[in-house]
Scaffold this active site. Structure first.
Site, PDB file in Angstrom:
ATOM      1  CG  ASN A   9      71.219 -11.911 -39.953  1.00  0.00           C
ATOM      2  OD1 ASN A   9      72.192 -11.172 -39.848  1.00  0.00           O
ATOM      3  ND2 ASN A   9      71.254 -13.185 -39.641  1.00  0.00           N
ATOM      4  NE  ARG A  96      73.060 -11.754 -35.712  1.00  0.00           N
ATOM      5  CZ  ARG A  96      73.533 -12.954 -35.978  1.00  0.00           C
ATOM      6  NH1 ARG A  96      73.061 -13.647 -36.985  1.00  0.00           N
ATOM      7  NH2 ARG A  96      74.489 -13.465 -35.234  1.00  0.00           N
ATOM      8  CG  HIS A 184      77.522 -16.457 -32.123  1.00  0.00           C
ATOM      9  ND1 HIS A 184      78.800 -16.974 -32.067  1.00  0.00           N
ATOM     10  CD2 HIS A 184      77.290 -16.196 -33.431  1.00  0.00           C
ATOM     11  CE1 HIS A 184      79.315 -17.022 -33.286  1.00  0.00           C
ATOM     12  NE2 HIS A 184      78.416 -16.563 -34.138  1.00  0.00           N
ATOM     13  CG  LEU A 211      80.246 -25.639 -32.465  1.00  0.00           C
ATOM     14  CD1 LEU A 211      80.625 -27.116 -32.334  1.00  0.00           C
ATOM     15  CD2 LEU A 211      81.377 -24.746 -31.963  1.00  0.00           C
ATOM     16  CG  ASN A 213      80.636 -20.208 -42.334  1.00  0.00           C
ATOM     17  OD1 ASN A 213      81.599 -20.955 -42.501  1.00  0.00           O
ATOM     18  ND2 ASN A 213      79.663 -20.077 -43.202  1.00  0.00           N
ATOM     19  N   GLY A 214      80.826 -18.635 -38.081  1.00  0.00           N
ATOM     20  CA  GLY A 214      81.335 -18.052 -36.840  1.00  0.00           C
ATOM     21  C   GLY A 214      81.115 -19.092 -35.758  1.00  0.00           C
ATOM     22  NE  ARG A 243      84.698 -14.651 -38.157  1.00  0.00           N
ATOM     23  CZ  ARG A 243      83.528 -14.479 -37.558  1.00  0.00           C
ATOM     24  NH1 ARG A 243      83.466 -14.086 -36.309  1.00  0.00           N
ATOM     25  NH2 ARG A 243      82.393 -14.703 -38.202  1.00  0.00           N
ATOM     26  CG  ASP A 285      80.681 -26.746 -47.135  1.00  0.00           C
ATOM     27  OD1 ASP A 285      80.299 -27.505 -46.215  1.00  0.00           O
ATOM     28  OD2 ASP A 285      80.014 -26.520 -48.151  1.00  0.00           O
ATOM     29  CG  MET A 286      81.627 -29.989 -40.891  1.00  0.00           C
ATOM     30  SD  MET A 286      83.351 -30.314 -40.454  1.00  0.00           S
ATOM     31  CE  MET A 286      83.580 -29.267 -39.051  1.00  0.00           C
ATOM     32  N   GLY A 330      75.144 -24.481 -37.807  1.00  0.00           N
ATOM     33  CA  GLY A 330      75.340 -25.423 -38.918  1.00  0.00           C
ATOM     34  C   GLY A 330      76.137 -26.672 -38.574  1.00  0.00           C
ATOM     35  CB  ILE A 331      79.611 -27.188 -37.447  1.00  0.00           C
ATOM     36  CG1 ILE A 331      80.175 -26.667 -38.776  1.00  0.00           C
ATOM     37  CG2 ILE A 331      80.468 -28.315 -36.894  1.00  0.00           C
ATOM     38  CD1 ILE A 331      81.539 -25.994 -38.666  1.00  0.00           C
ATOM     39  N   GLY A 332      77.305 -27.598 -35.359  1.00  0.00           N
ATOM     40  CA  GLY A 332      76.852 -28.191 -34.100  1.00  0.00           C
ATOM     41  C   GLY A 332      75.588 -29.013 -34.266  1.00  0.00           C
ATOM     42  CD  GLU A 381      71.919 -16.633 -34.905  1.00  0.00           C
ATOM     43  OE1 GLU A 381      71.874 -17.187 -36.038  1.00  0.00           O
ATOM     44  OE2 GLU A 381      72.970 -16.227 -34.403  1.00  0.00           O
TER      45      GLU A 381
HETATM   46  P1  ADP Z   1      76.706 -19.005 -40.322  1.00  0.00           P
HETATM   47  O1  ADP Z   1      77.635 -18.756 -39.183  1.00  0.00           O
HETATM   48  O2  ADP Z   1      77.194 -18.438 -41.626  1.00  0.00           O
HETATM   49  O3  ADP Z   1      75.259 -18.724 -40.017  1.00  0.00           O
HETATM   50  P2  ADP Z   1      75.901 -21.782 -40.289  1.00  0.00           P
HETATM   51  O4  ADP Z   1      75.393 -21.812 -38.887  1.00  0.00           O
HETATM   52  O5  ADP Z   1      74.932 -21.925 -41.400  1.00  0.00           O
HETATM   53  O6  ADP Z   1      76.860 -20.552 -40.555  1.00  0.00           O
HETATM   54  O7  ADP Z   1      77.002 -22.959 -40.407  1.00  0.00           O
HETATM   55  C1  ADP Z   1      77.740 -23.162 -41.542  1.00  0.00           C
HETATM   56  C2  ADP Z   1      78.576 -24.422 -41.349  1.00  0.00           C
HETATM   57  O8  ADP Z   1      77.710 -25.517 -41.070  1.00  0.00           O
HETATM   58  C3  ADP Z   1      79.395 -24.802 -42.587  1.00  0.00           C
HETATM   59  O9  ADP Z   1      80.672 -25.265 -42.203  1.00  0.00           O
HETATM   60  C4  ADP Z   1      78.572 -25.934 -43.155  1.00  0.00           C
HETATM   61  O10 ADP Z   1      79.370 -26.819 -43.908  1.00  0.00           O
HETATM   62  C5  ADP Z   1      78.097 -26.610 -41.878  1.00  0.00           C
HETATM   63  N1  ADP Z   1      76.992 -27.527 -42.178  1.00  0.00           N
HETATM   64  C6  ADP Z   1      75.780 -27.225 -42.705  1.00  0.00           C
HETATM   65  N2  ADP Z   1      75.066 -28.357 -42.928  1.00  0.00           N
HETATM   66  C7  ADP Z   1      75.854 -29.390 -42.535  1.00  0.00           C
HETATM   67  C8  ADP Z   1      75.713 -30.821 -42.489  1.00  0.00           C
HETATM   68  N3  ADP Z   1      74.576 -31.412 -42.898  1.00  0.00           N
HETATM   69  N4  ADP Z   1      76.729 -31.553 -42.005  1.00  0.00           N
HETATM   70  C9  ADP Z   1      77.868 -30.961 -41.575  1.00  0.00           C
HETATM   71  N5  ADP Z   1      78.073 -29.636 -41.584  1.00  0.00           N
HETATM   72  C10 ADP Z   1      77.094 -28.856 -42.051  1.00  0.00           C
END
Ligand code: ADP
Length: 395
Positions: A9, A96, A184, A211, A213-214, A243, A285-286, A330-332, A381
């Protein structure tokens, strides 16, 4: 005897790999992975074992003058690969690839002709596709004796109905491949396959929310994509880490024609200075945003949940209703606050969150009376690429 499958990837600043073993020729077991991040100037090698524990984390020497940074990063990755495949020979490498254009509805074995066809889609994904293709070429040059399989972010959406593929433009634009593709797809494919195991059944009308970064949404009817929030490019739809997501297209014209911004400066704004980072003025960064009580940050997080919910409600039109929402990436997967905000906006549709389950991370997040199932599921993924790669390599 075990066989190995490597997944690759590649982004603009990283090469991430994962290694899987297939013992009986079917089931895949994740053995570990190695990544180089910080490309091109500050390469950093990270190796993880099967449990995800970091076993190596060290800075690499910057590439020698004139040497391509991505290709140089392959040296330590190949050393690692040779070691970890000593007992289980490499059977295939899965790559990927962000854009399969209108041509590819499923993964494909790469040859020179396929690479030429994929190069034609570079203008549709200028930030990602060139890196993806360069990596395939570099890996093929070093590991020529195994099949290389391209797995596309767009392929899962290929079966969408015409109305979800087209823009309101004259048909000549569609004929020139200016279409809503969606991305995605590997994540949504994984979620569609995993949801029945987690929920005990496959909810007929589901919206999956990737949810990270993308960020995007996918309407899944009986597990198949019928609509998605991203379009021709991965800039459409939801606001993301940096974005903007969808804007008034007239805004883009205004910036260029009235404010005199160059197209490159507008692209930089839309891709790198919008979304959570641009709007909050703090970070993409969430975890950083959650720790802040700055009113603009709080407003940004409210806005984010509102836009996610708005997008889900729009996709309910594609589905004719809504039985389930799956939060992932990451966020979801990790942020209860976003999930709670989204569920509040969807309460009128019958979504009712169980606060304790949400705080605990699920996977089931809804109360017993909720008319909409709410779930948090970790996406995979790399695992999806490995499954596709094993299947294609056997053909
Ligand atoms: P990418 O699209 O780069 O693969 P990820 O799916 O890893 O991204 O998601 C990155 C996001 O997830 C960032 O905003 C990060 O802060 C958030 N994130 C990761 N761990 C946590 C957590 N424990 N609580 C809240 N947000 C998180």
């Amino acid at each position: 005897m075990s066989q190995s499958i490597l997944t690759v990837n590649v982004g603009s600043s990283s090469i991430k790999t994962a290694l899987f073993h297939s013992d009986d020729g079917n089931a895949l077991r994740r053995i570990g992975g190695a990544s180089v991040t910080g490309l091109p100037d500050r390469p950093q090698l990270t190796v993880k074992d099967a449990a995800g524990t970091v076993t190596t984390d060290r800075a690499l020497a910057p590439p020698a003058a004139g040497r391509d940074a991505q290709d140089a990063a392959l040296d330590p990755l190949m050393d690692w690969l040779d070691r970890v495949t000593a007992d289980a020979p490499l059977a295939a490498i899965g790559h990927r690839v962000v854009h399969g254009g209108p041509d590819f509805a499923e993964p494909v074995r790469v040859d020179d002709q396929v690479l030429d066809r994929l190069a034609a889609f570079v203008p549709l994904a200028p930030l990602h596709q060139p890196h993806n293709l360069a990596a395939i070429r570099a890996f093929r040059a070093r590991v020529a004796d195994v099949p290389h399989i391209a797995c596309f972010d767009t392929a899962f959406h290929q079966g969408k109905p015409w109305r979800a593929k087209t823009f309101p433009l004259p048909p000549a634009y569609f004929a020139r491949n200016i279409r809503r593709y969606g991305f995605h797809g590997l994540s949504y494919d994984y979620i569609a396959r995993t949801l029945p195991e987690v929920a005990g059944h496959l909810p007929r009308r589901t919206v999956a929310a990737h949810l990270g970064n993308g960020a995007s949404l996918c309407a899944l009817l009986d597990g198949r994509s019928v609509a998605t929030s991203m379009g021709l490019t991965a800039l459409d739809g939801l606001p993301m880490g940096t974005r903007t997501g969808a804007l008034d297209p007239g805004l883009v014209l205004y910036l260029i024609q009235e404010e005199g911004m160059s197209p490159d400066a507008v692209a930089d704004l839309l891709y790198h200075h919008g979304g959570l980072k641009g709007m909050s003025g703090l970070s993409n960064d969430m975890t950083v945003l959650r720790a802040s009580d700055d009113p603009q940050v709080v407003r940004t997080l409210d806005y984010y949940a509102y836009r996610v919910a708005q997008g889900i409600a729009a996709l309910a039109v594609d589905l004719g209703g809504l039985d389930a929402v799956v939060f992932t990436a990451g966020i979801g997967q990790n942020d209860p606050g976003v999930r709670a905000g989204v569920a509040r906006h969807l309460a009128w549709m019958g979504a009712e969150l169980d606060d304790a389950a949400n705080a605990a991370g699920g996977p089931c997040l809804h109360s017993p009376d909720s008319r909409v199932g709410l779930w948090a599921i970790a996406t995979d993924e790399a695992g999806m690429i490995a499954r596709h790669t094993l299947a294609q390599a056997r053909r």
